[in-house]
Design an enzyme around this catalytic site. Structure first.
Site, PDB file in Angstrom:
ATOM      1  N   GLY A 175       5.234  27.279  51.126  1.00 42.32           N
ATOM      2  CA  GLY A 175       4.794  25.911  50.869  1.00 42.32           C
ATOM      3  C   GLY A 175       3.699  25.806  49.839  1.00 42.32           C
ATOM      4  O   GLY A 175       3.710  24.900  48.999  1.00 42.32           O
ATOM      5  N   LYS A 219      12.663  34.938  49.085  1.00 44.46           N
ATOM      6  CA  LYS A 219      11.922  33.816  48.492  1.00 44.46           C
ATOM      7  C   LYS A 219      11.439  34.133  47.077  1.00 44.46           C
ATOM      8  O   LYS A 219      11.421  33.241  46.213  1.00 44.46           O
ATOM      9  CB  LYS A 219      10.744  33.433  49.383  1.00 44.46           C
ATOM     10  CG  LYS A 219      11.146  32.688  50.636  1.00 44.46           C
ATOM     11  CD  LYS A 219       9.928  32.241  51.425  1.00 44.46           C
ATOM     12  CE  LYS A 219      10.347  31.493  52.678  1.00 44.46           C
ATOM     13  NZ  LYS A 219       9.175  31.092  53.499  1.00 44.46           N
ATOM     14  N   CYS A 234       2.867  26.796  61.289  1.00 43.17           N
ATOM     15  CA  CYS A 234       3.553  25.527  61.095  1.00 43.17           C
ATOM     16  C   CYS A 234       4.846  25.470  61.885  1.00 43.17           C
ATOM     17  O   CYS A 234       5.336  24.389  62.212  1.00 43.17           O
ATOM     18  CB  CYS A 234       3.797  25.259  59.609  1.00 43.17           C
ATOM     19  SG  CYS A 234       4.951  26.395  58.824  1.00 43.17           S
TER      20      CYS A 234
END
Length: 259
Positions: free
Chosen positions: A38, A83, A186
């Site tokens: 993020g 990623k 999160c």
């Protein structure tokens, strides 16, 4: 700098404080980014767009469907890819004139001791306390400026830890390594997507200022953002002369003064 680069970066070059010299420094620089989630997503896209010449990206995770609510460097068709590879595709699509290096793995002490010395600035976009402390130790050891951000729920924070300055604290001065607290993730508590976007973008801004040699960094200040109210608050943070990571700087400074 060729004509295409002058055109691509013209809006930065037009800034009096940035100019062609600042752009040249950015284009010759190497940024090490820890984390492609993020925070890392907006950070690396802005670094790539701004023309940072070399960007090394470290992450050990793969793109998951739950990431796409906030991790804007990734897309639905790249779910399952590492990623760092997904982010590299996005960065090079935006600016094919930069060099992107991808490292699939955890940012442990061995990896950091290899790559931190090669960087001009380090961005900590990780999501856990242990990694943040490891990154900070490496940055202190190799005298590299660290831009560290964090976000959870509706709250974000950001600072620059630049121990090249005698008066500046390191991350461990502000967040002691032996502090007892409950890790917040999160995946359990959630995170408001634009908050990580805002903090990651500000990390890129601080990194670019350091690389270009312009403006005043956040060193010695902790910037906090409340996404519920849209308010930014700032507090001064000081160097801990007894910090287990960087206290040796105080001893070195005292020795120099005695001489």
């Amino acid at each position: 700098m060729d004509d295409e680069q002058l055109l691509r970066y013209s809006r930065h070059i037009l800034l009096e404080e940035f100019g062609i010299d600042g752009q040249a420094r950015v284009s010759a620089a190497h940024a090490l980014v820890i984390g492609a989630g993020g925070l890392g997503s907006p950070a690396v896209l802005y670094l790539a767009g701004a023309g940072v010449g070399q960007i090394t990206l470290v992450d050990d995770d793969d793109v998951d469907l739950t990431n796409l609510q906030r991790q804007i460097a990734h897309t639905s068709d790249r779910v399952g890819l590492p990623k760092v590879e997904s982010a590299a595709q996005a960065m090079l699509a935006l600016n094919p004139g930069i060099e992107v290096r991808t490292l699939v793995g955890r940012a442990d002490a061995a990896l950091l001791d290899q790559w931190v010395p090669k960087a001009d600035v380090v961005l900590d976009c990780s999501d856990n306390f242990a990694t943040r402390q490891a990154v900070n130790r490496a940055c202190v050891a190799h005298a590299k400026p660290l831009v560290a951000g964090a976000a959870i729920r509706f709250d974000g924070q950001l600072s620059v830890y630049d121990t090249r300055r005698d008066d500046a604290p390191c991350y461990a001065c502000v967040f002691p390594p032996d502090a007892q607290f409950e890790e917040t993730l999160c995946a359990v508590l959630g995170v408001f997507a634009p908050v990580v976007g805002a903090i990651g973008t500000l990390q890129a801004a601080e990194a670019l200022k350091l690389l270009a040699g312009m403006g005043e960094s956040l060193a010695g200040r902790l910037l906090m953002f409340d996404g519920r109210t849209g308010r930014f608050d700032e507090m001064r943070v000081r160097r801990d002369l007894h910090c287990p990571v960087c206290a040796h700087r105080a001893a070195a400074s005292d020795a120099e003064r005695r001489e």
